[in-house]
Design a protein around this motif. Sequence first.
Motif, mmCIF file in Angstrom:
data_model
loop_
_atom_site.group_PDB
_atom_site.id
_atom_site.type_symbol
_atom_site.label_atom_id
_atom_site.label_comp_id
_atom_site.label_asym_id
_atom_site.label_seq_id
_atom_site.Cartn_x
_atom_site.Cartn_y
_atom_site.Cartn_z
ATOM 1 N N LEU A 1 -10.587 8.334 1.523
ATOM 2 C CA LEU A 1 -9.366 7.359 1.824
ATOM 3 C C LEU A 1 -10.679 6.773 2.695
ATOM 4 O O LEU A 1 -10.965 6.822 3.791
ATOM 5 C CB LEU A 1 -8.677 7.494 1.987
ATOM 6 N N ALA B 1 -2.819 12.728 -1.701
ATOM 7 C CA ALA B 1 -3.405 11.096 -1.879
ATOM 8 C C ALA B 1 -5.019 11.330 -2.611
ATOM 9 O O ALA B 1 -5.283 12.414 -1.729
ATOM 10 C CB ALA B 1 -3.637 10.259 -0.937
ATOM 11 N N ARG C 1 -5.924 1.480 2.604
ATOM 12 C CA ARG C 1 -5.382 3.250 2.098
ATOM 13 C C ARG C 1 -5.609 3.974 3.110
ATOM 14 O O ARG C 1 -4.168 4.614 3.483
ATOM 15 C CB ARG C 1 -5.724 3.098 1.121
ATOM 16 N N SER D 1 -2.696 2.546 5.444
ATOM 17 C CA SER D 1 -1.135 3.014 4.878
ATOM 18 C C SER D 1 -1.052 4.565 4.810
ATOM 19 O O SER D 1 0.184 4.813 5.362
ATOM 20 C CB SER D 1 -1.927 2.200 3.265
ATOM 21 N N TYR D 2 -2.165 5.282 4.073
ATOM 22 C CA TYR D 2 -1.769 6.929 4.491
ATOM 23 C C TYR D 2 -1.277 7.316 6.384
ATOM 24 O O TYR D 2 -0.315 7.723 6.233
ATOM 25 C CB TYR D 2 -2.639 7.456 4.251
ATOM 26 N N ILE E 1 1.036 4.226 -2.867
ATOM 27 C CA ILE E 1 1.634 5.999 -2.907
ATOM 28 C C ILE E 1 2.399 6.733 -2.845
ATOM 29 O O ILE E 1 2.627 7.497 -3.736
ATOM 30 C CB ILE E 1 0.458 6.289 -1.238
ATOM 31 N N GLU F 1 0.634 -1.281 0.169
ATOM 32 C CA GLU F 1 0.139 0.097 -0.021
ATOM 33 C C GLU F 1 1.181 1.325 -0.347
ATOM 34 O O GLU F 1 1.115 2.212 -1.200
ATOM 35 C CB GLU F 1 -0.919 0.065 1.102
ATOM 36 N N HIS F 2 2.173 1.092 0.590
ATOM 37 C CA HIS F 2 2.878 2.527 0.819
ATOM 38 C C HIS F 2 3.748 2.391 -0.729
ATOM 39 O O HIS F 2 4.110 4.205 -1.171
ATOM 40 C CB HIS F 2 3.576 2.519 1.731
ATOM 41 N N LEU G 1 -5.598 13.354 8.620
ATOM 42 C CA LEU G 1 -6.077 11.782 8.696
ATOM 43 C C LEU G 1 -7.415 12.588 7.666
ATOM 44 O O LEU G 1 -8.202 12.373 6.765
ATOM 45 C CB LEU G 1 -6.454 10.707 8.877
ATOM 46 N N ALA H 1 1.760 6.365 6.781
ATOM 47 C CA ALA H 1 3.141 7.189 6.059
ATOM 48 C C ALA H 1 3.155 8.498 6.578
ATOM 49 O O ALA H 1 4.583 8.981 6.574
ATOM 50 C CB ALA H 1 2.697 6.797 5.074
ATOM 51 N N VAL H 2 1.923 9.192 7.323
ATOM 52 C CA VAL H 2 2.630 9.945 7.662
ATOM 53 C C VAL H 2 2.779 10.061 9.239
ATOM 54 O O VAL H 2 4.402 11.203 9.733
ATOM 55 C CB VAL H 2 1.059 10.628 7.990
#
Length: 204
Positions: free
Chosen positions: A56, A52, A60, A63-64, A44, A40-41, A83, A67-68
Amino acid sequence: MSQAKFPKMLDYEKLKQQFGEDETAPLPPTSTISNEVNNEHAFIANQDCTPAPQGLTGTRLRSYAFAVLTRKEYSKADLIEKLMTLAQSREEVLTLVDELSENNYQSDQRVAEMTVRSQVRKGKGPNRIKLALRAKHLDKSLVREDIAEIDWYEQAYQLKVKKYGFEVSKDPKIKAKQIRFLQYRGFEMDVIMKAISRKENEDG
């Protein structure tokens, strides 16, 4: 909690490479991640770092969120706000952030301690630190002991010496200038008066 929803650990080194993270940015204390989250990363990251898409959900969104958190630490309130700029459902975001917090991927305690250390390095006193904590929506009670253990008198004195030297001025205008300087930095008046009156080689 199922393994499919949350991996036990994250591989932050791989995520740093994927997202071009600054090497100096603070990271949560975890080290491995499942193939699902890696994939998933990668999805992105392969979008050339473009934002993105809106709305979402599910994997996903998780995953976001991961990532953050590889880029910097967020308070719980700030992570929710971050988010929500891309998520479809506020309820899903609240549930996700609660789970991230429970699993120590997100920690208000960690963010508060890092904020105190950062502010002290910048020469800020307790009042400025409290403002910084409030700006991050953090309760100052999380670091009450940390703040109490710092020698604020010594901190203020060293700042005064760095800015104005060791001389104890008797000029009211110079003293007023030193007081304003230390007040702006966030020190209490009793600490300030002691700091600007302390003579060189005089013990604190």
